[in-house]
Design an enzyme around this catalytic site. Sequence first.
Site, PDB file in Angstrom:
ATOM      1  N   ALA A   1       0.812  -1.219   0.000  1.00  0.00           N
ATOM      2  CA  ALA A   1       0.000   0.000   0.000  1.00  0.00           C
ATOM      3  C   ALA A   1       0.844   1.267   0.000  1.00  0.00           C
ATOM      4  O   ALA A   1       0.297   2.366  -0.124  1.00  0.00           O
ATOM      5  CB  ALA A   1      -0.942   0.014   1.210  1.00  0.00           C
ATOM      6  N   ALA A   2       2.166   1.147   0.142  1.00  0.00           N
ATOM      7  CA  ALA A   2       3.021   2.334   0.156  1.00  0.00           C
ATOM      8  C   ALA A   2       2.991   2.997  -1.210  1.00  0.00           C
ATOM      9  O   ALA A   2       3.113   2.341  -2.241  1.00  0.00           O
ATOM     10  CB  ALA A   2       4.451   1.954   0.520  1.00  0.00           C
ATOM     11  N   GLY A   3       2.802   4.309  -1.210  1.00  0.00           N
ATOM     12  CA  GLY A   3       2.766   5.017  -2.485  1.00  0.00           C
ATOM     13  C   GLY A   3       2.933   6.510  -2.300  1.00  0.00           C
ATOM     14  O   GLY A   3       2.490   7.074  -1.298  1.00  0.00           O
TER      15      GLY A   3
ATOM     16  N   SER B   1      -4.243   1.937  -8.878  1.00  0.00           N
ATOM     17  CA  SER B   1      -4.974   3.201  -8.929  1.00  0.00           C
ATOM     18  C   SER B   1      -5.778   3.282 -10.215  1.00  0.00           C
ATOM     19  O   SER B   1      -5.396   2.692 -11.239  1.00  0.00           O
ATOM     20  CB  SER B   1      -4.007   4.385  -8.869  1.00  0.00           C
ATOM     21  OG  SER B   1      -4.658   5.594  -9.205  1.00  0.00           O
TER      22      SER B   1
ATOM     23  N   TYR C   1       3.348   8.607 -11.638  1.00  0.00           N
ATOM     24  CA  TYR C   1       2.448   7.885 -10.737  1.00  0.00           C
ATOM     25  C   TYR C   1       1.583   6.902 -11.525  1.00  0.00           C
ATOM     26  O   TYR C   1       1.459   5.730 -11.164  1.00  0.00           O
ATOM     27  CB  TYR C   1       1.571   8.890  -9.995  1.00  0.00           C
ATOM     28  CG  TYR C   1       0.538   8.239  -9.106  1.00  0.00           C
ATOM     29  CD1 TYR C   1       0.887   7.734  -7.870  1.00  0.00           C
ATOM     30  CD2 TYR C   1      -0.794   8.139  -9.510  1.00  0.00           C
ATOM     31  CE1 TYR C   1      -0.057   7.133  -7.050  1.00  0.00           C
ATOM     32  CE2 TYR C   1      -1.741   7.543  -8.710  1.00  0.00           C
ATOM     33  CZ  TYR C   1      -1.364   7.041  -7.482  1.00  0.00           C
ATOM     34  OH  TYR C   1      -2.300   6.434  -6.684  1.00  0.00           O
TER      35      TYR C   1
ATOM     36  N   LYS D   1       1.624   2.777 -11.274  1.00  0.00           N
ATOM     37  CA  LYS D   1       0.443   2.011 -10.892  1.00  0.00           C
ATOM     38  C   LYS D   1      -0.005   1.068 -12.004  1.00  0.00           C
ATOM     39  O   LYS D   1      -0.584   0.011 -11.732  1.00  0.00           O
ATOM     40  CB  LYS D   1      -0.684   2.964 -10.493  1.00  0.00           C
ATOM     41  CG  LYS D   1      -0.406   3.709  -9.188  1.00  0.00           C
ATOM     42  CD  LYS D   1      -0.184   2.756  -8.031  1.00  0.00           C
ATOM     43  CE  LYS D   1      -0.040   3.473  -6.701  1.00  0.00           C
ATOM     44  NZ  LYS D   1       0.096   2.525  -5.567  1.00  0.00           N
TER      45      LYS D   1
ATOM     46  N   ILE E   1     -10.530   8.536  -2.918  1.00  0.00           N
ATOM     47  CA  ILE E   1     -10.830   8.031  -1.584  1.00  0.00           C
ATOM     48  C   ILE E   1     -10.893   9.191  -0.599  1.00  0.00           C
ATOM     49  O   ILE E   1     -10.014  10.060  -0.565  1.00  0.00           O
ATOM     50  CB  ILE E   1      -9.767   7.006  -1.137  1.00  0.00           C
ATOM     51  CG1 ILE E   1      -9.661   5.878  -2.170  1.00  0.00           C
ATOM     52  CG2 ILE E   1     -10.111   6.445   0.241  1.00  0.00           C
ATOM     53  CD1 ILE E   1     -10.964   5.136  -2.443  1.00  0.00           C
TER      54      ILE E   1
ATOM     55  N   THR F   1     -10.359  11.204   2.447  1.00  0.00           N
ATOM     56  CA  THR F   1      -9.442  11.303   3.577  1.00  0.00           C
ATOM     57  C   THR F   1      -9.337  12.763   3.986  1.00  0.00           C
ATOM     58  O   THR F   1      -9.708  13.658   3.215  1.00  0.00           O
ATOM     59  CB  THR F   1      -8.050  10.748   3.201  1.00  0.00           C
ATOM     60  OG1 THR F   1      -7.624  11.356   1.992  1.00  0.00           O
ATOM     61  CG2 THR F   1      -8.087   9.235   3.028  1.00  0.00           C
TER      62      THR F   1
END
Length: 301
Positions: free
Chosen positions: A125-127, A192, A205, A209, A242, A244
Amino acid sequence: MITGGSSGIGFAIAERFLQEGAKRIILVGRSHERLVNAASKLEASTSGNAFAAVESRGDSIIREVATKAPETDQLSQNKDTEAKSQGTLIDSGRVSLLVGDVSQAGTWLRDLEKAMQPVDILVNAAGISISNILAKLEPDDISRVLRTNLEGAMLTSRALVRASIRGRMKNRGTSSTSEIRDPSKCIINISSLLAVKGGTGAVPYAASKAGILGLTRSLAVEAAHSLRGVVIRSNAIVPGYIETPMIAVDFSEGETSRLKDSVPLRRFGTPQEIADAAVFLAQNEYANNCVLNLDGGLSAV
C-alpha cells in the site's frame, strides 16, 4: 505485512485485519515515530494499548495522510529524525513495526526477507505522488515515485516469495500426510484508477500504478509455474478517489464538488471500503489475478 501501514488506506487495512482476527500484523514505514503512533491507535482500538507509554509529539505526525491523486497517500516529508536504522523490526504483541523505506529496500533486503518469514499476507500500500506535468518534473522526482510505488512493491513481493520457499524447504518432510494442502500466501497490491484512465499531472504515478497491474498478473502466472509446494496468490485493488482528511486541504469546495459529480455514485470512497476488498482477497482461496475496481463507477465514464 502492510507497507505504508501508518496512514490512509494501509492503516485502514491494518485495522480491519486486526478486527477480523489476524494474529499479528507488521506495519512498514519510513518514520519510526509515525509507525509507533499508528500502532498505538491500532492497539487502542482493538485489544488494548501496548504503546501507551509512547506519546505523540504532534497531531500532524499521526494524522492520516489523504489522497489527491486517486488512492495514494501523498508524499509526506518526515520531519523527525529516524531513531532506528533501516530494516529494524520491533516486535510488540499483535502489532509489530518494520522501519524502512521501500524505495530503498535493495539496501536492507536481508532484514526484509527475515521479517517476511512468518508472513501469510503482504499488502503493498506504500505510495507517493508528486503532482506536476512531465515537462516540469525533475528526474529525481520521477525516479523516487517509480522506486517507491513499483520497485518497492516488486522487492517486497520478491522477499515474500523467497521467504516462502525457505520456509517450505525448512518444513519439508515434517507433514506425514501429503494430501494436506497448506493455505496459500497472498499478495494484495494497491494500484490506482490512473493506471487505466488518463489524467494530467501524474505521469510517473500513473506509469508506476500500471506497472503494479503488470506485476500482479505476471507474478500470478510465474508463481504457479516456477514454485513447487508453495502457493502464492497475486491480486490487486484499483481505487478511485478516496475520502481522507487532506482532500479538504488539497481541493477547494468547488473542485471537490465537481470531482464527486464526475463519479456515478456522486461521492468518494472510504479507506474502510478498500479494506473490505482486501479482506475478501485475503480470504478467498480462488482469488488469483483478481483485479477489483473500487471507483464508484468512474472508470466507466
